[in-house]
Scaffold this active site. Sequence first.
Site, PDB file in Angstrom:
ATOM      1  N   CYS A   2       0.839  -1.188   0.000  1.00 13.24           N
ATOM      2  CA  CYS A   2       0.000   0.000   0.000  1.00 13.24           C
ATOM      3  C   CYS A   2       0.881   1.247   0.000  1.00 13.24           C
ATOM      4  O   CYS A   2       1.893   1.294   0.680  1.00 13.24           O
ATOM      5  CB  CYS A   2      -0.955   0.085   1.182  1.00 13.24           C
ATOM      6  SG  CYS A   2      -2.101  -1.276   1.285  1.00 13.24           S
ATOM      7  N   ARG A  27       4.089  -0.507  -4.736  1.00 13.63           N
ATOM      8  CA  ARG A  27       3.764  -0.950  -3.376  1.00 13.63           C
ATOM      9  C   ARG A  27       2.427  -1.699  -3.300  1.00 13.63           C
ATOM     10  O   ARG A  27       2.083  -2.262  -2.260  1.00 13.63           O
ATOM     11  CB  ARG A  27       3.695   0.259  -2.435  1.00 13.63           C
ATOM     12  CG  ARG A  27       4.990   1.015  -2.327  1.00 13.63           C
ATOM     13  CD  ARG A  27       4.836   2.206  -1.410  1.00 13.63           C
ATOM     14  NE  ARG A  27       4.631   1.762  -0.048  1.00 13.63           N
ATOM     15  CZ  ARG A  27       5.598   1.502   0.809  1.00 13.63           C
ATOM     16  NH1 ARG A  27       6.849   1.668   0.445  1.00 13.63           N
ATOM     17  NH2 ARG A  27       5.332   1.092   2.014  1.00 13.63           N
ATOM     18  N   TRP A  72      -2.774  -2.831  -1.673  1.00 11.62           N
ATOM     19  CA  TRP A  72      -2.459  -4.260  -1.775  1.00 11.62           C
ATOM     20  C   TRP A  72      -3.338  -4.906  -0.718  1.00 11.62           C
ATOM     21  O   TRP A  72      -3.109  -4.748   0.478  1.00 11.62           O
ATOM     22  CB  TRP A  72      -0.977  -4.500  -1.497  1.00 11.62           C
ATOM     23  CG  TRP A  72      -0.562  -5.920  -1.706  1.00 11.62           C
ATOM     24  CD1 TRP A  72      -0.188  -6.489  -2.886  1.00 11.62           C
ATOM     25  CD2 TRP A  72      -0.462  -6.956  -0.713  1.00 11.62           C
ATOM     26  NE1 TRP A  72       0.132  -7.814  -2.691  1.00 11.62           N
ATOM     27  CE2 TRP A  72      -0.030  -8.127  -1.366  1.00 11.62           C
ATOM     28  CE3 TRP A  72      -0.694  -7.009   0.659  1.00 11.62           C
ATOM     29  CZ2 TRP A  72       0.172  -9.328  -0.702  1.00 11.62           C
ATOM     30  CZ3 TRP A  72      -0.495  -8.215   1.323  1.00 11.62           C
ATOM     31  CH2 TRP A  72      -0.068  -9.358   0.636  1.00 11.62           C
ATOM     32  N   ASN A  98      -1.949   2.418   5.575  1.00 10.17           N
ATOM     33  CA  ASN A  98      -1.075   1.326   5.150  1.00 10.17           C
ATOM     34  C   ASN A  98      -0.723   0.536   6.394  1.00 10.17           C
ATOM     35  O   ASN A  98      -0.228   1.112   7.365  1.00 10.17           O
ATOM     36  CB  ASN A  98       0.180   1.921   4.496  1.00 10.17           C
ATOM     37  CG  ASN A  98       1.278   0.899   4.269  1.00 10.17           C
ATOM     38  OD1 ASN A  98       1.018  -0.300   4.208  1.00 10.17           O
ATOM     39  ND2 ASN A  98       2.501   1.378   4.149  1.00 10.17           N
ATOM     40  N   GLY A  99      -0.986  -0.761   6.387  1.00 10.92           N
ATOM     41  CA  GLY A  99      -0.656  -1.583   7.552  1.00 10.92           C
ATOM     42  C   GLY A  99      -1.820  -2.491   7.903  1.00 10.92           C
ATOM     43  O   GLY A  99      -2.734  -2.686   7.106  1.00 10.92           O
ATOM     44  N   GLU A 479      16.945 -18.973  -6.153  1.00  6.15           N
ATOM     45  CA  GLU A 479      16.575 -17.608  -6.553  1.00  6.15           C
ATOM     46  C   GLU A 479      15.998 -17.595  -7.976  1.00  6.15           C
ATOM     47  O   GLU A 479      15.001 -16.925  -8.246  1.00  6.15           O
ATOM     48  CB  GLU A 479      17.806 -16.692  -6.436  1.00  6.15           C
ATOM     49  CG  GLU A 479      17.669 -15.316  -7.057  1.00  6.15           C
ATOM     50  CD  GLU A 479      16.487 -14.510  -6.536  1.00  6.15           C
ATOM     51  OE1 GLU A 479      15.874 -14.885  -5.520  1.00  6.15           O
ATOM     52  OE2 GLU A 479      16.160 -13.496  -7.193  1.00  6.15           O
ATOM     53  N   LYS A 483      12.319 -16.213  -9.128  1.00  5.70           N
ATOM     54  CA  LYS A 483      12.135 -15.164 -10.145  1.00  5.70           C
ATOM     55  C   LYS A 483      11.157 -15.630 -11.216  1.00  5.70           C
ATOM     56  O   LYS A 483      10.265 -14.902 -11.617  1.00  5.70           O
ATOM     57  CB  LYS A 483      13.508 -14.858 -10.748  1.00  5.70           C
ATOM     58  CG  LYS A 483      13.764 -13.484 -11.196  1.00  5.70           C
ATOM     59  CD  LYS A 483      14.044 -12.459 -10.128  1.00  5.70           C
ATOM     60  CE  LYS A 483      13.516 -12.720  -8.775  1.00  5.70           C
ATOM     61  NZ  LYS A 483      13.902 -11.877  -7.720  1.00  5.70           N
ATOM     62  N   GLU A 486       7.461 -15.970  -9.753  1.00  6.22           N
ATOM     63  CA  GLU A 486       6.745 -14.772  -9.314  1.00  6.22           C
ATOM     64  C   GLU A 486       6.260 -13.901 -10.464  1.00  6.22           C
ATOM     65  O   GLU A 486       5.256 -13.218 -10.337  1.00  6.22           O
ATOM     66  CB  GLU A 486       7.562 -13.951  -8.312  1.00  6.22           C
ATOM     67  CG  GLU A 486       8.726 -13.208  -8.901  1.00  6.22           C
ATOM     68  CD  GLU A 486       9.492 -12.410  -7.864  1.00  6.22           C
ATOM     69  OE1 GLU A 486       8.860 -11.688  -7.079  1.00  6.22           O
ATOM     70  OE2 GLU A 486      10.725 -12.488  -7.843  1.00  6.22           O
ATOM     71  N   HIS A 502      15.630 -38.467  -4.979  1.00  5.51           N
ATOM     72  CA  HIS A 502      15.054 -38.932  -3.710  1.00  5.51           C
ATOM     73  C   HIS A 502      13.555 -38.653  -3.633  1.00  5.51           C
ATOM     74  O   HIS A 502      12.990 -38.651  -2.545  1.00  5.51           O
ATOM     75  CB  HIS A 502      15.803 -38.297  -2.529  1.00  5.51           C
ATOM     76  CG  HIS A 502      17.244 -38.725  -2.482  1.00  5.51           C
ATOM     77  ND1 HIS A 502      17.642 -39.989  -2.158  1.00  5.51           N
ATOM     78  CD2 HIS A 502      18.381 -38.046  -2.772  1.00  5.51           C
ATOM     79  CE1 HIS A 502      18.961 -40.085  -2.236  1.00  5.51           C
ATOM     80  NE2 HIS A 502      19.429 -38.913  -2.607  1.00  5.51           N
ATOM     81  N   LYS A 597       5.988  -4.614  -3.863  1.00  5.02           N
ATOM     82  CA  LYS A 597       7.438  -4.515  -3.739  1.00  5.02           C
ATOM     83  C   LYS A 597       7.902  -4.500  -2.294  1.00  5.02           C
ATOM     84  O   LYS A 597       8.896  -5.106  -1.938  1.00  5.02           O
ATOM     85  CB  LYS A 597       7.899  -3.244  -4.455  1.00  5.02           C
ATOM     86  CG  LYS A 597       9.395  -3.035  -4.459  1.00  5.02           C
ATOM     87  CD  LYS A 597      10.059  -3.937  -5.454  1.00  5.02           C
ATOM     88  CE  LYS A 597      11.555  -3.814  -5.452  1.00  5.02           C
ATOM     89  NZ  LYS A 597      12.178  -5.018  -6.040  1.00  5.02           N
TER      90      LYS A 597
END
Length: 602
Positions: A2, A27, A72, A98-99, A479, A483, A486, A502, A597
């Site tokens: 947010c 955000r 968000w 925001n929060g 990583e 990438k 996402e 295995h 982000k």
Amino acid sequence: MCGIVGVVGNTNATDILIQGLEKLEYRGYDSAGIFVLGGAENHLVKAVGRIAELSAKTAGVEGTTGIGHTRWATHGKPTEDNAHPHRSETERFVLVHNGVIENYLEIKEEYLAGHHFKGQTDTEIAVHLIGKFAEEDGLSVLEAFKKALHIIRGSYAFALIDSQDPEVIYVAKNKSPLLIGLGQGYNMVCSDAMAMIRETNQYMEIHDQELVIVKADSVEVQDYDGNSRERASYTAELDLSDIGKGTYPYYMLKEIDEQPTVMRKLIQAYTDEFGQVVVDPAIIKAVQDADRIYILAAGTSYHAGFASKKMLEELTDTPVELGISSEWGYGMPLLSKKPLFIFISQSGETADSRQVLVKANKMGIPSLTVTNVPGSTLSREANHTMLLHAGPEIAVASTKAYTAQIAALAFLAKAVGEANGNAKAQAFDLVHELSIVAQSIESTLSEKETIEAKVRDLLETTRNAFYIGRGQDYYVAMEASLKLKEISYIQCEGFAAGELKHGTIALIEEGTPVLALLSDPVLANHTRGNIQEVAARGAKVLTIAEENVAKDTDDIVLTTVHPYLSPISMVVPTQLVAYFATLHRGLDVDKPRNLAKSVTVE
Ligand code: F6R
């Protein structure tokens, strides 16, 4: 997570808010809204989707003061009713947030019987609470806000407007980021200086549990009991060109391309005029004093921790353990006697990491934050900070921050090792080796067309894929797979190549893409054996190899670099793989679904 903007006392308020929200879209981008007053009438405009959808609805919206928000979703789906700003029962008070308010249901039950809510958000409860105290209980706006702040528990950055008073915005924060931007004859509020850098480079920090009364010609900081607090302004070291896309179609591609420059900036930042590595002696001492380093991070930053572990251990002679911040916040394992916590965080705002830091501070554990954002929460609250010097990273998928994190930790490892007289550290010519890394990245970047062609064949339609590697390559595989998943939504796992047999090899079938990473001369042959195993079961294999272990049949070959730094150069082709796969699948590279982000909720 947010983004908040606000402006008071500027006739271009709508434009400032919309431009600010565009800069904060990283955000959160599932819905957005603004409230503008001080013109002929008050306007509340909301839209589901991107800021462009909101902007298209703002023709004729004029005023001098306003607040805006890009969301968000945490509580309630992305709908117009749930989009901010939210209004109190009588619609007099307007709030963006925001929060996460932890006790919103208790507040609703205890104080707001008979109130009507339009959506499901915790924010709407907060603004109803403020409205109740002001209108039903007769408190002044400031007193009502303060009373609510004493009751509300959780994380928040709030910007509040009384729709009868265009002269003031009230803000408060706890755990979520918020800054005051100082204009000429007007003032602003924003989650990130990037939002207002077009208007000003002068900012003022707000600390947790502070309330600020923002007017066009004054900014007054108070604690929740009304005691004034002095606060100096600072100059944000941001450049408009840093936050533009230039001629690039996507920020991610720009940021991938910037990596050689970032490596060179890090060399400049961490060496003196004689080319000697220089790290703050207090940080070196903190590592020397520790009997164990604990790296705490999330996502890509966590992977950067793994990629740096061997180098840190071998050069500093200190064992390194990794922790996922969101796990450690609730359960810390048995620690060594003299721990040092290193937080790796691009944004410096990740709530999961912050909650571990808060605990570490209470326990008196020394801490270092390695971050891209000076003055960020994790930087302010840790004992020490090392900066990444990567410039703003705007694409949601982190690229240059990951490589900068490993490089910054290389400077730390080298500096501590040298101070300790560690022979490997003395022999490790980091500046030279990092220059080779920069060249290796440049040569990978010049192969974009080849990589794009291979990716198109391999990943355009698949639902799943695997990255495999051993040793450092396994860490890069973790990583690389994050990438890919996402942004392209391909279900991808990063696997230790030897571990496949295995169990997971059961998933390999005709046509399953497997991308293999090979950089280590001791391990490459073993990984090649694993490649044979998956190929025999029908996998379509793409190999990415360093020259020293490469064969003619390998698909992408990279210049060999120092083994400590190979995760930096090795990850770059995988970033391009993710980028092109996403592009060919027709998706938004910079703003993948469901993500944001800066993850400021736990
Ligand atoms: C993925 C990505 C995230 C972040 C994670 C931690 O591309 O960017 O996994 O790495 O959310 O964020 P920071 O590094 O800001 O603490």
